[in-house]
Write a protein that holds these residues in place. Structure first.
Motif, PDB file in Angstrom:
ATOM      1  N   LYS A 131       0.973  -1.285   0.206  1.00 47.39           N
ATOM      2  CA  LYS A 131       0.051  -0.022   0.181  1.00 47.39           C
ATOM      3  C   LYS A 131       0.862   1.312   0.053  1.00 47.39           C
ATOM      4  O   LYS A 131       0.577   2.216  -0.820  1.00 47.39           O
ATOM      5  N   LEU A 132       1.946   1.216   0.868  1.00 51.17           N
ATOM      6  CA  LEU A 132       2.913   2.196   0.576  1.00 51.17           C
ATOM      7  C   LEU A 132       3.401   2.637  -0.691  1.00 51.17           C
ATOM      8  O   LEU A 132       3.386   3.876  -0.987  1.00 51.17           O
ATOM      9  N   ARG A 191       0.845   4.154  -2.727  1.00 52.42           N
ATOM     10  CA  ARG A 191       0.495   5.534  -2.432  1.00 52.42           C
ATOM     11  C   ARG A 191       1.412   6.563  -2.829  1.00 52.42           C
ATOM     12  O   ARG A 191       1.011   7.648  -3.410  1.00 52.42           O
ATOM     13  N   GLN A 192       2.774   6.089  -2.743  1.00 52.32           N
ATOM     14  CA  GLN A 192       3.722   7.027  -3.231  1.00 52.32           C
ATOM     15  C   GLN A 192       3.442   6.850  -4.849  1.00 52.32           C
ATOM     16  O   GLN A 192       3.785   8.143  -5.519  1.00 52.32           O
ATOM     17  N   MET A 221       0.907   6.985  -6.470  1.00 47.65           N
ATOM     18  CA  MET A 221      -0.347   7.977  -6.504  1.00 47.65           C
ATOM     19  C   MET A 221       0.086   9.476  -6.115  1.00 47.65           C
ATOM     20  O   MET A 221      -0.252  10.333  -6.969  1.00 47.65           O
ATOM     21  N   GLU A 222       1.022   9.632  -5.563  1.00 43.92           N
ATOM     22  CA  GLU A 222       1.660  10.887  -5.009  1.00 43.92           C
ATOM     23  C   GLU A 222       2.477  11.388  -6.305  1.00 43.92           C
ATOM     24  O   GLU A 222       2.451  12.583  -6.480  1.00 43.92           O
ATOM     25  N   LEU A 281      -7.285   3.624  -3.082  1.00 45.50           N
ATOM     26  CA  LEU A 281      -6.143   2.913  -2.735  1.00 45.50           C
ATOM     27  C   LEU A 281      -6.248   1.450  -2.111  1.00 45.50           C
ATOM     28  O   LEU A 281      -5.494   0.603  -2.826  1.00 45.50           O
TER      29      LEU A 281
END
Lengths: 200, 200, 200, 200
Positions: free
Chosen positions: D137-138, D141-142, D144-145, D154
Motif C-alpha cells: 500500500k505504501l 500511495r507513493q 499515486m502521489e 487505494l
DNA sequence: CATGAATGAGAGTTCATTCAT
DNA sequence: GATGAATGAACTCTCATTCAT
C-alpha cells in the motif's frame, strides 16, 4: 577407605533423594501419573541418572514400599510404652489411622495397591508387615490377660481390629468418603474408634 | 421380525462379552493397565470393533461400574424381608461380604479402584451407592428403635459397620490375606462378623 | 425395457443424492472432515450402500469435480448472449466470481485443491476446463476485433484476466480475507473488477 | 565451551532438518496428509524423536509458517530501495512471483493451504502478513502521489494487485497450468506483469 | 558420574473399505 | 439393493529404557 565410605554415603543420599521425590509425586499425582521424567525433573537430574541408582521403575516402587513398612513399624513401636493394655490398644488404632492419613501414598502402596505379580516373590518384606501384625496380637493378648475380650479368639480379634482400621483408611484414601466434609469425617473416625473399643 | 430380535440379541451379547472381558482385565491388571487392545484380544475381535459398542474406554468402565452397583443393590434388598432388626443387620453384613467374594471384580471397581479424575463427575451413580448406604442406616435405626446400639450416634454406627466389612473385603480382594489358608480365612471372617455383632 | 430404464433412473437419482450430500458436507465441514460415514448418515443410508454407487471415496470426489465443471460451463454460457464484447467481458468476470462465491467447494475442488497424483490421468475433464477457457479467449478476441486491447497478446490477456479473478476467488475461499468485513469485501471486489476493466 | 556450542548447533540442525522434511511433505501431500510418521521416515529417525524438538504437529506447522513470512518479508524489503515508485511497484510484483516460484512450499503454506481451525487463533502472525501488505500500500500511495492511479481507491488498487499476483502464483503452484510448457509460461507471466502495469 | 539424544513399543481413537446376510 | 458388523491400517502422542559421549 574413607573415600569408599564417602562414595557409599553419596550413593545412599542420592537414592534417598530420588525416593523422596518419587513419594511426593506419587502423593501429588497418583501412582499412574508418575513418570521417570517427572521424577528426574523434580530432583533436577537427567532421566538416565535414575538408572544409575535403580534398576528400573519397579525398583523405586518397591523400595518405597519397604520404606513405608519401616516407617509404619516405627509408628507402631512409638506407642508400645503405654502400660495399660486397653489404652495401648486404643492408641494403636489411632496410630494406625494417623499413619494412613499422614502418608496416604505409603499406605496405598503397602495395603491397597495391586501388587504386580512379578514383584510378589520379593515379598519377604511382608516379614515387616507381619512383624507389625505380631505387635497387634501381642497387645490384644495382654489385654486378654488383663481380663478383656472375654470368649473371643485371639486371631479373630486381631483380624477384626485390623479390618476395621483398614476399612476406614482405605475408604478414605481411595476417595470413597469424598462427599463427607473434612470436619465431620474427623468426628466420624474418632467416633468409630471409640465405638469399636466397646468390644474390648 | 425374528431377525430384528436376533440382531438385537447379538448386539446385547457382544456388549456383554466386551464387558465381561473388561471386568476380568480390570480385576487382573487394574484400570490403568487395561488397554483397548487387551480387551479386543481377549474377545478375539479387532480394536475398532469395541468402538462399535462403546463410545470410548471410559464408557466401558462406567457401564461396569453401574452394573456393579445395580447388582449390589439387589443383593442388599434380598435380605430386607427379615423381620428381626438384629438378624437383618447380621444378614446385611454377610450379604455384603458375600457380594464382595462373589464379584470381586465389581467390588474392586466400585469401592477400591482409583477412579480417573475425569470420570468422577459422572458419579451421579454414587446415588446408587448412597441408596444402599441408606438401607444400612435404616436397618441400624430400626435396631435402635428396638433398643439396641444404646448411646451410639447413628452416623457413627453406620460408618463403623461399613468400614468394618469393607476392610475385610478389600484386604482379601487386594491379596493382603494371601498367606492365610482359605479354610481358616472363612473361619476368621465369620468369627469377625460375630465378634462385631457384640456391638449391637 | 421400461423396467431397465426405471432402474437406470433410480441409480442416477441415488448417485445425485449422494453427490448432493457430499457437496454439502464438503462445504459445511471442509474436505478433510468429510467421512463416508457422515455422507451415509446425511442421506440416511448405510455406509456400505455408498460403495454400490461409487467405487471409492475418490470417485465421489472426482464426480463432484466434473459436476463442478459442468455447472461452471453453464454459468459462463449464460452471459454469452450479451452483444457488446466489453459488456460481455465484464459480465464474464462477474459470473466467474459469482460462481466461486456461490459454490466455493466446487471452485475449491476445481481450481485450488491439490489433485491427487493418481487422479491426474483422468483429467480429460480438463477438457471441460479448457472449453471454458476457450470461451474467455473468444470473448477477448472479439473485443480485440472491436478495437480494444491494443497491442496485447491474446494469450497474455486471457492468462492475466483468469489469474486476476482466480486470485480474488482463491484468497477469499481459503480464508485469507477473513479480516475484511463482508460488506467492505463486496466493495473491494466490484471495485477491483471495475479497475481491471480499464485494461480493456 | 566448544561442546556446549556444538550441541547447540546439532540441536538447531535437527530442527532445521525436521522443518525441511515437513515443508517438503506439506507441499507434496498437503497439511492433512502429512503425518508425524512420514516426517520421521523422511529424516530417518523415530517418531518419538520429533517430539524432542517440537511440542506437537501444530508447532512444526506453525514454525514453518512463521519462517515463510519472515523470508517473504525480507524479499519484499529488498526492492524497497528503488527510487522510482513505478519501477518499484513493478519490481514488487516480480519479487512476489519470484518468491512464490522459489519457495512454492512456503507460499502454499502461507497463502493457499487450508489452515486447521484450531491453529488459526495463533495467527497473530498475520501481523507479518499485514506488515507486508502495508508495504504494498505504501508503494501504491507513493505512486499515486507521483501522479499515477488517477481516480482509483487505494484499497481497491492494493487488493487488485495482490489478487493478480496471487492468482498467477496459486494457479501455478497448484498445478493448474501444467499443460503450458515451462518456457511459454515464463513468457505469459512476464507478459501479464507488463500488461497489468498499464493500469498504473 | 551424569547426560541428552534416541528409540520401540504401546496407548486411545478414527476411518475407508469389505462382505456375509 | 441394502445392511451392519467387522477389520486393518493409520493417526497423534507418551514413556521406560538404553547408550555413546
Amino acid at each position: 577407605m574413607g573415600i569408599k565410605e564417602r562414595k557409599e554415603r553419596q550413593k545412599t543420599e542420592m537414592r534417598e533423594s530420588i525416593l523422596d521425590a518419587s513419594l511426593k509425586l506419587f502423593t501429588e499425582e497418583g501412582y499412574e501419573n508418575v513418570t521417570m521424567r517427572k521424577i528426574a525433573d523434580k530432583i533436577e537430574y537427567s532421566v538416565g541418572t535414575l538408572y544409575l541408582y535403580f534398576k528400573d521403575k519397579g525398583e523405586i516402587f518397591f523400595e518405597l514400599h519397604s520404606r513405608g513398612f519401616a516407617e509404619f513399624y516405627n509408628k507402631q513401636l512409638s506407642i508400645q510404652h503405654i502400660k495399660d493394655p486397653i489404652e495401648r490398644l486404643k492408641a494403636h488404632g489411632e496410630a494406625y489411622i494417623r499413619f494412613a492419613m499422614e502418608f496416604p501414598e505409603y499406605y496405598d502402596l503397602m495395603f491397597i495397591s495391586r501388587v504386580p505379580a512379578k514383584e510378589i516373590e520379593k515379598f519377604e518384606h511382608w516379614e515387616e508387615g507381619e512383624r507389625t501384625y505380631e505387635i497387634l496380637k501381642l497387645n490384644i493378648r495382654q489385654a486378654m490377660e488383663a481380663g478383656y475380650f472375654k470368649g473371643v479368639d485371639l486371631e479373630v480379634a486381631a483380624f477384626s481390629l485390623w479390618s476395621f482400621v483398614h476399612g476406614i483408611a482405605s475408604l478414605s484414601i481411595r476417595g470413597r468418603l469424598k462427599m463427607i466434609p473434612e470436619q465431620y469425617l474427623q468426628f466420624l473416625i474418632s467416633g468409630a474408634l471409640q465405638f469399636i473399643s466397646k468390644l474390648y
